[in-house]
Scaffold this motif. Structure first.
Motif, PDB file in Angstrom:
ATOM      1  N   VAL A  62       0.857  -1.185   0.000  1.00  0.00           N
ATOM      2  CA  VAL A  62       0.000   0.000   0.000  1.00  0.00           C
ATOM      3  C   VAL A  62       0.891   1.232   0.000  1.00  0.00           C
ATOM      4  O   VAL A  62       1.795   1.342   0.826  1.00  0.00           O
ATOM      5  CB  VAL A  62      -0.917   0.022   1.237  1.00  0.00           C
ATOM      6  CG1 VAL A  62      -1.792   1.269   1.222  1.00  0.00           C
ATOM      7  CG2 VAL A  62      -1.783  -1.239   1.299  1.00  0.00           C
ATOM      8  N   LYS A  63       0.623   2.130  -0.921  1.00  0.00           N
ATOM      9  CA  LYS A  63       1.387   3.372  -1.002  1.00  0.00           C
ATOM     10  C   LYS A  63       0.448   4.564  -0.851  1.00  0.00           C
ATOM     11  O   LYS A  63      -0.619   4.618  -1.469  1.00  0.00           O
ATOM     12  CB  LYS A  63       2.118   3.484  -2.346  1.00  0.00           C
ATOM     13  CG  LYS A  63       3.223   2.445  -2.546  1.00  0.00           C
ATOM     14  CD  LYS A  63       4.406   2.704  -1.640  1.00  0.00           C
ATOM     15  CE  LYS A  63       5.549   1.745  -1.922  1.00  0.00           C
ATOM     16  NZ  LYS A  63       6.670   1.929  -0.972  1.00  0.00           N
ATOM     17  N   PHE A  64       0.839   5.507  -0.010  1.00  0.00           N
ATOM     18  CA  PHE A  64       0.108   6.757   0.168  1.00  0.00           C
ATOM     19  C   PHE A  64       0.949   7.896  -0.383  1.00  0.00           C
ATOM     20  O   PHE A  64       2.091   8.080   0.062  1.00  0.00           O
ATOM     21  CB  PHE A  64      -0.152   7.026   1.653  1.00  0.00           C
ATOM     22  CG  PHE A  64      -1.000   5.999   2.330  1.00  0.00           C
ATOM     23  CD1 PHE A  64      -2.372   6.169   2.449  1.00  0.00           C
ATOM     24  CD2 PHE A  64      -0.429   4.851   2.870  1.00  0.00           C
ATOM     25  CE1 PHE A  64      -3.158   5.229   3.091  1.00  0.00           C
ATOM     26  CE2 PHE A  64      -1.202   3.906   3.510  1.00  0.00           C
ATOM     27  CZ  PHE A  64      -2.578   4.094   3.623  1.00  0.00           C
ATOM     28  N   PHE A  65       0.419   8.614  -1.347  1.00  0.00           N
ATOM     29  CA  PHE A  65       1.167   9.730  -1.947  1.00  0.00           C
ATOM     30  C   PHE A  65       2.548   9.255  -2.406  1.00  0.00           C
ATOM     31  O   PHE A  65       3.542   9.974  -2.303  1.00  0.00           O
ATOM     32  CB  PHE A  65       1.307  10.887  -0.953  1.00  0.00           C
ATOM     33  CG  PHE A  65       0.011  11.305  -0.327  1.00  0.00           C
ATOM     34  CD1 PHE A  65      -0.893  12.097  -1.026  1.00  0.00           C
ATOM     35  CD2 PHE A  65      -0.330  10.897   0.959  1.00  0.00           C
ATOM     36  CE1 PHE A  65      -2.097  12.478  -0.453  1.00  0.00           C
ATOM     37  CE2 PHE A  65      -1.528  11.269   1.539  1.00  0.00           C
ATOM     38  CZ  PHE A  65      -2.419  12.067   0.833  1.00  0.00           C
ATOM     39  N   GLY A  66       2.617   8.003  -2.875  1.00  0.00           N
ATOM     40  CA  GLY A  66       3.856   7.455  -3.405  1.00  0.00           C
ATOM     41  C   GLY A  66       4.834   6.948  -2.379  1.00  0.00           C
ATOM     42  O   GLY A  66       5.947   6.530  -2.719  1.00  0.00           O
ATOM     43  N   THR A  67       4.442   6.939  -1.088  1.00  0.00           N
ATOM     44  CA  THR A  67       5.362   6.478  -0.047  1.00  0.00           C
ATOM     45  C   THR A  67       4.592   5.610   0.953  1.00  0.00           C
ATOM     46  O   THR A  67       3.433   5.262   0.723  1.00  0.00           O
ATOM     47  CB  THR A  67       6.046   7.672   0.642  1.00  0.00           C
ATOM     48  OG1 THR A  67       7.043   7.188   1.546  1.00  0.00           O
ATOM     49  CG2 THR A  67       5.049   8.532   1.389  1.00  0.00           C
ATOM     50  N   ASP A  68       5.224   5.250   2.078  1.00  0.00           N
ATOM     51  CA  ASP A  68       4.531   4.386   3.030  1.00  0.00           C
ATOM     52  C   ASP A  68       3.752   5.212   4.049  1.00  0.00           C
ATOM     53  O   ASP A  68       3.931   6.425   4.176  1.00  0.00           O
ATOM     54  CB  ASP A  68       5.501   3.412   3.717  1.00  0.00           C
ATOM     55  CG  ASP A  68       6.602   4.118   4.494  1.00  0.00           C
ATOM     56  OD1 ASP A  68       6.411   5.288   4.875  1.00  0.00           O
ATOM     57  OD2 ASP A  68       7.647   3.491   4.725  1.00  0.00           O
ATOM     58  N   LEU A  69       2.898   4.519   4.792  1.00  0.00           N
ATOM     59  CA  LEU A  69       1.978   5.183   5.723  1.00  0.00           C
ATOM     60  C   LEU A  69       2.713   6.008   6.770  1.00  0.00           C
ATOM     61  O   LEU A  69       2.305   7.135   7.090  1.00  0.00           O
ATOM     62  CB  LEU A  69       1.093   4.131   6.392  1.00  0.00           C
ATOM     63  CG  LEU A  69       0.123   4.625   7.467  1.00  0.00           C
ATOM     64  CD1 LEU A  69      -0.898   5.582   6.878  1.00  0.00           C
ATOM     65  CD2 LEU A  69      -0.584   3.438   8.128  1.00  0.00           C
ATOM     66  N   LYS A  70       3.773   5.459   7.325  1.00  0.00           N
ATOM     67  CA  LYS A  70       4.471   6.122   8.419  1.00  0.00           C
ATOM     68  C   LYS A  70       4.946   7.522   8.042  1.00  0.00           C
ATOM     69  O   LYS A  70       4.913   8.453   8.857  1.00  0.00           O
ATOM     70  CB  LYS A  70       5.665   5.269   8.855  1.00  0.00           C
ATOM     71  CG  LYS A  70       6.315   5.718  10.144  1.00  0.00           C
ATOM     72  CD  LYS A  70       7.402   4.745  10.579  1.00  0.00           C
ATOM     73  CE  LYS A  70       8.033   5.174  11.892  1.00  0.00           C
ATOM     74  NZ  LYS A  70       9.092   4.227  12.329  1.00  0.00           N
ATOM     75  N   ALA A  71       5.346   7.688   6.785  1.00  0.00           N
ATOM     76  CA  ALA A  71       5.904   8.967   6.345  1.00  0.00           C
ATOM     77  C   ALA A  71       4.842  10.047   6.174  1.00  0.00           C
ATOM     78  O   ALA A  71       5.164  11.240   6.194  1.00  0.00           O
ATOM     79  CB  ALA A  71       6.672   8.771   5.034  1.00  0.00           C
ATOM     80  N   VAL A  72       3.583   9.642   6.012  1.00  0.00           N
ATOM     81  CA  VAL A  72       2.536  10.625   5.693  1.00  0.00           C
ATOM     82  C   VAL A  72       1.316  10.498   6.612  1.00  0.00           C
ATOM     83  O   VAL A  72       0.225  10.955   6.276  1.00  0.00           O
ATOM     84  CB  VAL A  72       2.072  10.480   4.226  1.00  0.00           C
ATOM     85  CG1 VAL A  72       3.181  10.896   3.268  1.00  0.00           C
ATOM     86  CG2 VAL A  72       1.617   9.064   3.928  1.00  0.00           C
ATOM     87  N   LYS A  73       1.504   9.890   7.789  1.00  0.00           N
ATOM     88  CA  LYS A  73       0.384   9.611   8.678  1.00  0.00           C
ATOM     89  C   LYS A  73      -0.413  10.862   9.038  1.00  0.00           C
ATOM     90  O   LYS A  73      -1.633  10.819   9.200  1.00  0.00           O
ATOM     91  CB  LYS A  73       0.903   8.938   9.952  1.00  0.00           C
ATOM     92  CG  LYS A  73      -0.087   8.003  10.588  1.00  0.00           C
ATOM     93  CD  LYS A  73       0.577   7.089  11.602  1.00  0.00           C
ATOM     94  CE  LYS A  73      -0.419   6.056  12.106  1.00  0.00           C
ATOM     95  NZ  LYS A  73       0.197   5.109  13.053  1.00  0.00           N
ATOM     96  N   LYS A  74       0.259  11.991   9.171  1.00  0.00           N
ATOM     97  CA  LYS A  74      -0.422  13.228   9.555  1.00  0.00           C
ATOM     98  C   LYS A  74      -1.340  13.755   8.451  1.00  0.00           C
ATOM     99  O   LYS A  74      -2.171  14.626   8.701  1.00  0.00           O
ATOM    100  CB  LYS A  74       0.602  14.296   9.936  1.00  0.00           C
ATOM    101  CG  LYS A  74       1.370  13.973  11.215  1.00  0.00           C
ATOM    102  CD  LYS A  74       2.383  15.043  11.542  1.00  0.00           C
ATOM    103  CE  LYS A  74       3.163  14.693  12.803  1.00  0.00           C
ATOM    104  NZ  LYS A  74       4.201  15.703  13.122  1.00  0.00           N
ATOM    105  N   ARG A  75      -1.179  13.235   7.245  1.00  0.00           N
ATOM    106  CA  ARG A  75      -2.008  13.689   6.123  1.00  0.00           C
ATOM    107  C   ARG A  75      -3.264  12.830   5.949  1.00  0.00           C
ATOM    108  O   ARG A  75      -4.018  13.027   5.006  1.00  0.00           O
ATOM    109  CB  ARG A  75      -1.192  13.659   4.824  1.00  0.00           C
ATOM    110  CG  ARG A  75       0.020  14.581   4.836  1.00  0.00           C
ATOM    111  CD  ARG A  75       0.807  14.474   3.532  1.00  0.00           C
ATOM    112  NE  ARG A  75       0.036  14.940   2.391  1.00  0.00           N
ATOM    113  CZ  ARG A  75       0.456  14.837   1.129  1.00  0.00           C
ATOM    114  NH1 ARG A  75       1.636  14.288   0.861  1.00  0.00           N
ATOM    115  NH2 ARG A  75      -0.305  15.288   0.138  1.00  0.00           N
ATOM    116  N   ILE A  76      -3.462  11.905   6.882  1.00  0.00           N
ATOM    117  CA  ILE A  76      -4.548  10.934   6.740  1.00  0.00           C
ATOM    118  C   ILE A  76      -5.492  11.005   7.936  1.00  0.00           C
ATOM    119  O   ILE A  76      -5.058  11.024   9.086  1.00  0.00           O
ATOM    120  CB  ILE A  76      -3.984   9.511   6.598  1.00  0.00           C
ATOM    121  CG1 ILE A  76      -3.159   9.415   5.306  1.00  0.00           C
ATOM    122  CG2 ILE A  76      -5.098   8.472   6.574  1.00  0.00           C
ATOM    123  CD1 ILE A  76      -2.303   8.195   5.210  1.00  0.00           C
ATOM    124  N   GLY A  77      -6.813  11.066   7.663  1.00  0.00           N
ATOM    125  CA  GLY A  77      -7.830  11.061   8.701  1.00  0.00           C
ATOM    126  C   GLY A  77      -8.663   9.798   8.623  1.00  0.00           C
ATOM    127  O   GLY A  77      -8.860   9.236   7.539  1.00  0.00           O
TER     128      GLY A  77
END
Length: 253
Positions: A62-77
Motif C-alpha cells: 500500500v502506497k500513500f502519496f507514493g510512499t509508506d503510511l508512516k511517512a505521511v500519517k499526519k495527512r490521513i484522517g
C-alpha cells in the motif's frame, strides 16, 4: 499513477484463517469522493483497516502519496465504525475532537487555546458546538457520529477514510455529513467511504468501488454503477434490478 494518493496492489487479509480479502488492486486519484460498496462480509471495513495497518495484511503493498503510511500519517484522517468505539469512556465532545490534533501537538503536551479554537470550529461545522462539554455517552448515535467527523476534520488531512459514517443516523445528520464530505472533495481532499445504501450511491459519490473479497469493479460512478456490476458483486442478495430514466432501481431481499 501520477495523480494517485492511494495505490493498493495484491492486498490479501484474513480473520482466524478465513480469507476475507484476496488480491485487492486499485488506485485512488486525488480530489475524488469514492463509495466502497458490497454485501455484508465482503471485507469493506477490513479493507480500510488493512490499508491503515490496523489489521494485518497477508500479502500486498500500500502506497500513500507514493510512499509508506508512516511517512505521511499526519495527512490521513480516519473515522471508524461507531459500533467499534467505547462510548462509555469518560470524556466530552470537545476532548474527543482535540484527540484529532494530538498527532500535531504531541500526546504529552497540553492543547493550546488555538488548538481548542480549532476543535470548536470543527464542532461548529458539524452542528455540535452547543454540545462541546457534553459527555459522549449522553449523545445520540447521530450526534456521536458528528463528533467523530469533527475529530477527523480538525486534522485537516488530505486523505480521509470513513467506515460507515451514515449507518444508523437520522436523515438530517446524513444530509449534514454528505454536505461536509462533498465540501472536502471540492477543497481538493480525497475521501473514501464505506457505504451500505445502494440507492444513494449515484447521488453521493463520483467514484464507486465494488468489493466482494476482491475488487469487482472500480471507476467513475456514472460508468461503473450498472446492473451488471451490482449483480456480479451482490449475487443472490439482490432480488431485482431495473433501470428507469438512467437510474438503477434496486430491490433487496
Amino acid at each position: 499513477m501520477e495523480n494517485s494518493v492511494l495505490q493498493v496492489e495484491g492486498l490479501s487479509a484474513a480473520y482466524r484463517k478465513n480469507t476475507v480479502l484476496d488480491d485487492v488492486n486499485f488506485s485512488i486519484e486525488a480530489g475524488t469522493l469514492t463509495g466502497i460498496v458490497g454485501p455484508n462480509g465482503a471485507g469493506k471495513s477490513t479493507l480500510i483497516k488493512s490499508v491503515l495497518n490496523l489489521h494485518p495484511k497477508l500479502t500486498g503493498t500500500v502506497k500513500f502519496f507514493g510512499t509508506d503510511l508512516k511517512a505521511v500519517k499526519k495527512r490521513i484522517g480516519y473515522v471508524p465504525q461507531r459500533g467499534s468505539v467505547d462510548w462509555d469512556f469518560p470524556t466530552n465532545a470537545l476532548d474527543v475532537v482535540l484527540m484529532g490534533l494530538y498527532g500535531k501537538i504531541g500526546w504529552l503536551k497540553w492543547p493550546t487555546n488555538r488548538d481548542k479554537q480549532k476543535a470548536m470550529e470543527a464542532l461548529e461545522k458539524v452542528g455540535m458546538a452547543d454540545y462541546a462539554k457534553r459527555q459522549i455517552s449522553q449523545l445520540s448515535g447521530g450526534q456521536q457520529q458528528r463528533v467523530f467527523l469533527a475529530r477527523a476534520l480538525v486534522q485537516d488531512a488530505d486523505l480521509y477514510f470513513m467506515d460507515e459514517p451514515l449507518a444508523g443516523v437520522d436523515a438530517a445528520t446524513e444530509r449534514a455529513i454528505m454536505t461536509i464530505l462533498k465540501e472536502l472533495k471540492q477543497a481538493g481532499k480525497t475521501v473514501l467511504v464505506v457505504h451500505h445504501d445502494l440507492q444513494t450511491v449515484t447521488d453521493y459519490f463520483d467514484h464507486v468501488l465494488f468489493l466482494n473479497r476482491t475488487v469487482m469493479a472500480y471507476g467513475k460512478t456514472e460508468e461503473i454503477f450498472t446492473k451488471e456490476n451490482i449483480a456480479k458483486t451482490y449475487g443472490g442478495s439482490i432480488l431485482g434490478l431495473r433501470e428507469e430514466n438512467g437510474h438503477v432501481i434496486i430491490t433487496r431481499k
